[in-house]
Write a protein that holds these residues in place. Structure first.
Motif, PDB file in Angstrom:
ATOM      1  N   ASN A  36       0.810  -1.225   0.000  1.00 38.35           N
ATOM      2  CA  ASN A  36       0.000   0.000   0.000  1.00 38.35           C
ATOM      3  C   ASN A  36       0.841   1.272   0.000  1.00 38.35           C
ATOM      4  O   ASN A  36       0.308   2.370   0.130  1.00 38.35           O
ATOM      5  CB  ASN A  36      -0.959  -0.003   1.197  1.00 38.35           C
ATOM      6  N   HIS A  38       3.275   2.414   2.095  1.00 34.70           N
ATOM      7  CA  HIS A  38       3.746   3.110   3.308  1.00 34.70           C
ATOM      8  C   HIS A  38       5.272   3.105   3.398  1.00 34.70           C
ATOM      9  O   HIS A  38       5.882   4.121   3.746  1.00 34.70           O
ATOM     10  CB  HIS A  38       3.128   2.468   4.560  1.00 34.70           C
ATOM     11  N   ASN A  67      -2.322   1.722  -5.389  1.00 37.37           N
ATOM     12  CA  ASN A  67      -2.416   2.244  -4.016  1.00 37.37           C
ATOM     13  C   ASN A  67      -1.181   3.061  -3.661  1.00 37.37           C
ATOM     14  O   ASN A  67      -1.266   4.114  -3.023  1.00 37.37           O
ATOM     15  CB  ASN A  67      -2.566   1.098  -3.007  1.00 37.37           C
ATOM     16  N   THR A  68      -0.022   2.546  -4.092  1.00 38.62           N
ATOM     17  CA  THR A  68       1.237   3.246  -3.800  1.00 38.62           C
ATOM     18  C   THR A  68       1.280   4.584  -4.541  1.00 38.62           C
ATOM     19  O   THR A  68       1.665   5.609  -3.975  1.00 38.62           O
ATOM     20  CB  THR A  68       2.434   2.353  -4.192  1.00 38.62           C
ATOM     21  N   LEU A  71      -0.787   7.167  -2.781  1.00 39.42           N
ATOM     22  CA  LEU A  71      -0.134   7.684  -1.569  1.00 39.42           C
ATOM     23  C   LEU A  71       0.997   8.657  -1.929  1.00 39.42           C
ATOM     24  O   LEU A  71       1.177   9.698  -1.292  1.00 39.42           O
ATOM     25  CB  LEU A  71       0.412   6.505  -0.747  1.00 39.42           C
ATOM     26  N   GLU A  74      -0.344  11.933  -2.948  1.00 42.79           N
ATOM     27  CA  GLU A  74      -0.852  12.666  -1.784  1.00 42.79           C
ATOM     28  C   GLU A  74       0.280  13.309  -0.970  1.00 42.79           C
ATOM     29  O   GLU A  74       0.128  14.403  -0.446  1.00 42.79           O
ATOM     30  CB  GLU A  74      -1.592  11.645  -0.907  1.00 42.79           C
ATOM     31  N   HIS A  75       1.418  12.602  -0.881  1.00 42.59           N
ATOM     32  CA  HIS A  75       2.446  13.022   0.094  1.00 42.59           C
ATOM     33  C   HIS A  75       3.686  13.681  -0.486  1.00 42.59           C
ATOM     34  O   HIS A  75       4.454  14.270   0.273  1.00 42.59           O
ATOM     35  CB  HIS A  75       2.909  11.811   0.917  1.00 42.59           C
TER      36      HIS A  75
END
Ligand SMILES: C[S@@+](CC[C@H](N)C(=O)[O-])C[C@H]1O[C@@H](n2cnc3c(N)ncnc32)[C@H](O)[C@@H]1O
Length: 197
Positions: A36, A38, A67-68, A71, A74-75
């Motif tokens: 995912n 993280h 999913n990665t 993320l 987003e970051h």
């Protein structure tokens, strides 16, 4: 529980604390099991800076890479996102993706995609092939970080075979460390392998 044991709670916390000591901005790092994303975010924050550094992200499942990617979007800033390369591939093909002696850190967080049906899990044969190939891809001073989950049958076999393999590495060229919690049943474990300088 986290308040009770603030130093590290999980093998992931432990792995991240070693990554922080090893990675410098500008390094080439590899997440060989994206999941995912993280771990990829942690790696990107350590290695990518002002348009330098490279992160390669590998997963056998398209869903994991999506999913990665979400993320990452987003970051991370666009400058850093340019230096992230996604590979929908089995990590046993890692030597087709990464150049020899180039990676500062290669990360495996084994098992299945959290939140998925657990049918697609890492398998000892392909994991071993990938880790063996990684020995050639790690630069001097670089590290391979493997989080194992021996609490399920394939994970037990995978951890055992990995330990059998890393125990054969010559001590003058490789330093191998194995962490696990002795007071938690079927505890995940962390194997760290550093190539000498
Ligand atoms: C425990 S998850 C990784 C967790 C992730 N690092 C994170 O931070 O969310 C394991 C991942 O390994 C992937 N995987 C399983 N077999 C693989 C293979 N042969 N090659 C590459 N990825 C694989 C799964 O699809 C899954 O996404």
């Amino acid at each position: 529980m986290r308040k009770q044991f603030p130093l590290f709670q999980t093998p992931i916390d432990l792995a991240h604390s070693y990554w922080q000591q090893c990675i410098l901005p500008g390094d080439t790092v590899v997440d060989a099991t994206a999941g995912n994303g993280h771990d990829s975010i942690v790696l990107a924050n350590l290695a990518l800076k002002n348009g330098t550094g490279t992160l390669h992200v590998i997963d056998i499942q398209k869903k994991a890479l999506e999913n990665t990617r979400d993320l990452i979007n987003e970051h991370l800033d666009e400058d850093d996102r340019c230096n992230i390369h996604m590979h929908n591939s089995c990590h046993s093909q890692i030597d087709k993706i990464i150049e020899k002696n180039s990676a500062k850190l290669i990360v495996y967080n084994l098992g299945w995609l959290p939140g998925s049906d657990k049918k697609i899990t890492t398998l000892s044969e392909t994991t071993l092939n990938s880790v063996k190939a990684s020995f050639e891809l790690i630069m001097a001073g670089g590290v391979i970080s493997i989080t194992c989950y021996p609490g399920h049958p394939e994970g037990t076999i995978e951890e055992k075979k990995l330990l059998d393999l890393v125990r054969t590495l010559k001590a003058d060229s490789w330093s191998v460390l194995y962490h696990r919690w002795e007071n938690r049943s079927s505890s995940p474990s962390l194997i760290l392998i550093q190539r000498s300088r």
